[in-house]
Enzyme design. Sequence first.
Site, PDB file in Angstrom:
ATOM      1  CG  PHE A  29     -56.042  58.195  20.512  1.00 42.11           C
ATOM      2  CD1 PHE A  29     -55.811  58.902  19.285  1.00 42.11           C
ATOM      3  CD2 PHE A  29     -57.533  57.597  19.636  1.00 42.11           C
ATOM      4  CE1 PHE A  29     -55.616  59.884  18.368  1.00 42.11           C
ATOM      5  CE2 PHE A  29     -57.658  58.334  18.569  1.00 42.11           C
ATOM      6  CZ  PHE A  29     -57.144  60.123  17.829  1.00 42.11           C
ATOM      7  CG  ASP A  32     -54.270  51.174  20.304  1.00 39.11           C
ATOM      8  OD1 ASP A  32     -54.015  51.249  19.324  1.00 39.11           O
ATOM      9  OD2 ASP A  32     -55.495  52.143  20.719  1.00 39.11           O
ATOM     10  CE1 TYR A  84     -55.769  55.970  10.759  1.00 41.35           C
ATOM     11  CE2 TYR A  84     -57.647  54.416  10.639  1.00 41.35           C
ATOM     12  CZ  TYR A  84     -57.161  55.234  11.644  1.00 41.35           C
ATOM     13  OH  TYR A  84     -57.723  55.756  13.276  1.00 41.35           O
ATOM     14  CE  LYS A  85     -52.721  55.874  14.152  1.00 41.58           C
ATOM     15  NZ  LYS A  85     -53.676  57.256  14.071  1.00 41.58           N
ATOM     16  NE  ARG A 103     -49.802  63.117  15.900  1.00 34.76           N
ATOM     17  CZ  ARG A 103     -50.469  62.432  15.652  1.00 34.76           C
ATOM     18  NH1 ARG A 103     -50.000  61.565  16.694  1.00 34.76           N
ATOM     19  NH2 ARG A 103     -51.298  62.552  14.909  1.00 34.76           N
TER      20      ARG A 103
END
Length: 416
Positions: free
Chosen positions: A129, A201, A226-227, A375
Amino acid sequence: MTTRNDCLALDAQDSLAPLRQQFALPEGVIYLDGNSLGARPVAALARAQAVIAEEWGNGLIRSWNSAGWRDLSERLGNRLATLIGARDGEVVVTDTTSINLFKVLSAALRVQATRSPERRVIVTETSNFPTDLYIAEGLADMLQQGYTLRLVDSPEELPQAIDQDTAVVMLTHVNYKTGYMHDMQALTALSHECGALAIWDLAHSAGAVPVDLHQAGADYAIGCTYKYLNGGPGSQAFVWVSPQLCDLVPQPLSGWFGHSRQFAMEPRYEPSNGIARYLCGTQPITSLAMVECGLDVFAQTDMASLRRKSLALTDLFIELVEQRCAAHELTLVTPREHAKRGSHVSFEHPEGYAVIQALIDRGVIGDYREPRIMRFGFTPLYTTFTEVWDAVQILGEILDRKTWAQAQFQVRHSVT
């Protein structure tokens, strides 16, 4: 071929199905983007109101004590720890993933500087990322001690890239684009064999796939809430440090919440023992409180059950797309092997951005990542098998009719 009735039957047999009622999902929307932003727990609205109206409104500053605000980061960390194979007192929920990566990478390099000062290489993936790459690059530039990033183009190249020059191996467990999941235990062991430390991560892992940091022998881990953890937009991230490393060095952002005697107001910094030293400044209480609502739902199930459903959902999606959309230019970029797959599925299409916009217009929300990657996230807490079937039929219609070619779907938004 799997039918919609087959999917209805799977939903009827799904032991996790009742948990969907604990999320506020809009009518007419199939939400396949929980890998980017989780849905709102129903309880979050009342919790936010209680924090604002009661704890802040009536409790005022007293709520740092009476409502437990001061220790909220640690309490949430203890609850989250059970999802990632950590123990009580080893995790804090605080700051952002980027900031927490800066902390742990700084600490890891400092540890290595005392053990093997000749090591100057940080191994990571080109497809990591971007914020992880930016933080590492910026830190290396700031330190001005000759640290360099060694970027690896594919997972298969990692074993050869980790060598005696490596100080730190910095990897994302589940790749944000492809959904590829690394063997954390094997790569951590390889890192240690070469004398390197391993940072993981967990942004696309926590709440999505089983993680056991202790079993894997990991050194440091960070991730967001938050995912899949459904903590809300921009909710606080988390940080974990192996107990063997935690107290060896201070982290670089020495704020007052990480001080061993916070309210002694001493002029010099003395870090707390344990993971509390990875706290920095005053915590955003309203946002932190929302994280607890997401964790409350996880307390009603277990990661093994969630993983079984996740794999069933992603298997079904891949199967249906390849059947329904076989005539179109779709290329699966997510591994078929369960051991290498996270909880989202990515397909490449030459007009991927426009296809995603057309899907959103039809109520199917996925997202897009450059280059050409569509995605689709599958969140076992609230995604149904029937939604998967319906989403694929809509995707097929959009591709058949070339709906994506309409001008409105070509307009690039600032967030994709």
